[in-house]
Design an enzyme around this catalytic site. Structure first.
Site, mmCIF file in Angstrom:
data_model
loop_
_atom_site.group_PDB
_atom_site.id
_atom_site.type_symbol
_atom_site.label_atom_id
_atom_site.label_comp_id
_atom_site.label_asym_id
_atom_site.label_seq_id
_atom_site.Cartn_x
_atom_site.Cartn_y
_atom_site.Cartn_z
ATOM 1 N N ARG A 15 12.088 -13.119 -1.964
ATOM 2 C CA ARG A 15 10.697 -12.744 -1.246
ATOM 3 C C ARG A 15 10.253 -13.703 -0.193
ATOM 4 N NH1 ARG A 15 6.167 -11.295 -4.837
ATOM 5 N NH2 ARG A 15 7.735 -10.183 -5.933
ATOM 6 N N SER A 103 7.440 -4.818 -1.326
ATOM 7 C CA SER A 103 6.635 -4.263 -2.177
ATOM 8 C C SER A 103 5.367 -4.193 -1.551
ATOM 9 C CB SER A 103 6.923 -4.990 -3.286
ATOM 10 O OG SER A 103 6.168 -4.241 -4.410
ATOM 11 N N HIS A 104 4.242 -4.603 -2.323
ATOM 12 C CA HIS A 104 2.846 -4.528 -1.840
ATOM 13 C C HIS A 104 2.209 -5.927 -1.142
ATOM 14 C CE1 HIS A 104 3.357 -6.762 -5.919
ATOM 15 N NE2 HIS A 104 2.226 -7.348 -5.390
ATOM 16 N N LYS A 113 15.329 -6.447 -3.450
ATOM 17 C CA LYS A 113 15.151 -6.082 -5.033
ATOM 18 C C LYS A 113 16.574 -5.831 -5.280
ATOM 19 C CE LYS A 113 10.394 -4.776 -5.639
ATOM 20 N NZ LYS A 113 9.558 -3.806 -6.025
ATOM 21 N N ASP A 237 2.444 2.126 -4.457
ATOM 22 C CA ASP A 237 2.396 1.046 -3.870
ATOM 23 C C ASP A 237 3.521 0.864 -2.664
ATOM 24 O OD1 ASP A 237 5.001 0.823 -5.516
ATOM 25 O OD2 ASP A 237 4.920 -1.329 -5.547
ATOM 26 N N ASP A 239 6.415 0.073 -2.119
ATOM 27 C CA ASP A 239 7.627 0.590 -1.873
ATOM 28 C C ASP A 239 8.057 1.570 -3.017
ATOM 29 O OD1 ASP A 239 7.343 -1.212 -4.182
ATOM 30 O OD2 ASP A 239 9.531 -1.720 -4.244
ATOM 31 N N ASP A 241 7.783 2.036 -6.052
ATOM 32 C CA ASP A 241 7.921 2.182 -7.714
ATOM 33 C C ASP A 241 6.889 1.685 -8.814
ATOM 34 O OD1 ASP A 241 7.293 -0.640 -7.154
ATOM 35 O OD2 ASP A 241 9.364 -1.290 -7.312
ATOM 36 N N ARG A 242 5.582 1.947 -8.472
ATOM 37 C CA ARG A 242 4.379 1.802 -9.083
ATOM 38 C C ARG A 242 3.456 2.849 -8.880
ATOM 39 N NH1 ARG A 242 1.222 -2.650 -8.839
ATOM 40 N NH2 ARG A 242 1.904 -3.345 -6.588
ATOM 41 N N MET A 321 1.700 -3.485 -17.331
ATOM 42 C CA MET A 321 0.171 -3.379 -16.945
ATOM 43 C C MET A 321 0.201 -3.045 -15.411
ATOM 44 S SD MET A 321 -2.946 -3.227 -18.023
ATOM 45 C CE MET A 321 -4.184 -2.688 -16.991
ATOM 46 N N HIS A 324 4.571 -0.495 -13.347
ATOM 47 C CA HIS A 324 6.088 -0.077 -13.398
ATOM 48 C C HIS A 324 6.171 0.430 -14.751
ATOM 49 C CE1 HIS A 324 7.443 -2.459 -9.866
ATOM 50 N NE2 HIS A 324 6.400 -3.626 -10.651
#
Length: 458
Positions: A15, A103-104, A113, A237, A239, A241-242, A321, A324
């Site tokens: 990242r 991502s976020h 990733k 989020d 991308d 995945d959450r 938490m 994911h």
């Protein structure tokens, strides 16, 4: 090549900031390094995709060219959610994949990733890519390039298996992240009436940050539920995945409580199995899992670490938490916010009152994630010292698999080092505000012994 900074090679992914630490030249080199590592494992093909960030097209093009330069054949899925790249590694005759995503993170970030030969890579395996680039230790070849539209296959796979018992009216907030291109179609195909918020993919993120872990990013969804006849709200989020969840009455159902519902469902078919969760999750989760016939297993935070542990243990479900959630039951074991949302709707479509079902899940007084900001590397040194010398009178247990989780009869306090930024992440939960204050003071004292000038975030 542009100056390569080791700092972009994080614990779970790569990242960086566009035009500062990440650009197409570096993406090309990462393609060469990953392609060489893939070929060393006998791989021939790598699936790639990208989210909606403005820097995505240039990075994905360079990444593909770097991969091809090693002899790897590239299958480019175009703009997709991260889990769709993971899905591709299960259905496209290729077990390696790279998602170009920030991502976020803020709009000027991007990254990668990665799945290498079926494994979500982390830690030393990611650092080995840096070493390979520095040494220019690349295999040379001439791989092919093709594109593939995976959307229909992905949606059909979910809709064929996940069934709602009655039609639902839902609201979704994609925060202008890439899930917006797919989530509405998925839930409509399942039989839902869908109100869409910010589902236009826009890498400027003009409405709010695409991160459902923070309450301020869920306020538009909460207002939508108050002013429409939607029964539940799902948020994603950047991308995809959450998952974030909001009830009709505006309560946020955090992922550790979502995991309770998922665990009860999964254990109904997989009695006696282990359910994984990370050190940040509520203390109500372990007794809940036991009560539903499962074996609770607390593990380190980090999506790659949980995925690896899931694979090692054969567990049918894991969660973090952060949002994911990893279903191996009826799915492939990777984190997918849209799929988790589908499974949640399947469960809730069978109850009379969705909000009360969610709101009645056990909970205590708790804090969100708090961050003690430090200089680079300080976070690891402080935690290591605390693990050696800190004392917590009255504690029933000190769990040190990932930082320090100090358990008391009436709550817990957590201090762990972030693997991605120079901070100590802290979280507290207790049966009363008095207990919360007491536990926070105990952790504060332990940190101040090691770093007397630390400015605690509470």
């Amino acid at each position: 090549m542009s100056q390569l900074s080791k700092s972009i090679f994080k614990a779970y992914d790569i990242r960086g900031i566009i035009d500062q630490t990440l650009n197409p030249d570096i993406a090309y080199a990462i393609g060469q390094a990953f392609g060489s590592a893939a070929i060393a494992k006998g791989e021939k093909t790598v699936v790639i995709g990208r989210d909606g960030r403005l820097s995505g097209p240039a990075l994905a093009t360079a990444l593909a060219q770097g991969l091809q330069a090693t002899g790897i054949n590239v299958i480019d899925l175009g703009i997709v959610a991260t889990p769709m790249v993971y899905f591709g590694t299960h259905v496209l005759n290729a077990t390696s994949g790279i998602m170009v995503t920030g991502s976020h993170n803020p709009p000027d970030y991007n990254g990668f990733k990665m799945v290498l030969a079926g494994e979500a890579i982390y830690g030393d395996t990611i650092l080995a890519l840096y070493d390979r680039i520095v040494a220019k230790n690349f295999i040379e070849g001439n791989g092919a390039y093709s594109t593939h539209d995976i959307k229909t296959q992905y949606l059909e796979r979910i809709v064929s298996d996940v069934k709602i018992a009655k039609p639902l009216k839902i609201a979704i907030d994609c925060g202008n992240g890439v899930a917006g291109a797919f989530a509405g179609d998925l839930y409509r195909a399942m039989g839902c009436d869908v109100i869409e918020l910010f589902c236009e993919v826009d890498g400027n993120f003009p409405n709010h940050h695409p991160d459902p872990a923070h309450p301020e990013n869920l306020q538009d969804l909460i207002r939508c539920l108050q002013t429409t006849d939607a029964e539940i709200g799902l948020a994603f989020d950047g991308d995809g995945d959450r998952l974030g969840v909001v009830t009709k009455d505006g309560q946020i159902i955090y992922p550790d409580r979502q995991l309770m519902l998922f665990a009860a469902d999964v254990l109904s078919r997989n009695a006696g199995e282990q359910i994984l969760y990370d050190v940040k999750c509520t203390r109500h989760l372990a007794p809940w899992i036991k009560a539903h016939g499962g074996v609770p297993l607390m593990w380190k935070t980090g999506h790659s670490l949980v995925k690896a542990k899931l694979k090692e243990t054969g567990s049918p479900l894991g969660g973090e938490m952060s949002g994911h959630v990893f279903f191996k039951d009826r799915w492939y074991g990777f984190d997918d916010g849209m799929y988790a949302g589908a499974r949640l709707l399947e469960i809730l479509s069978k109850v009379a009152d969705m909000s009360s079902t969610l709101n009645n899940l056990p909970q205590s007084t708790s804090t969100p994630e708090l961050q003690l900001k430090l200089k680079e590397g300080e976070n690891f040194a402080i935690i290591a010292q605390m693990q050696k010398t800190a004392h917590f009178p009255g504690a029933t247990e000190v769990i040190d698999i990932d930082g320090l989780r100090v358990e008391y009869p009436d709550g817990f306090g957590l201090a762990r080092s972030s693997n991605t930024t120079p901070v100590i992440v802290m979280r507290f939960e207790a049966e009363s505000t008095e207990a919360l204050t007491r536990i926070q003071a105990a952790l504060k004292d332990a940190i101040l012994v090691v770093k007397p000038d630390a400015e605690l975030p509470y």
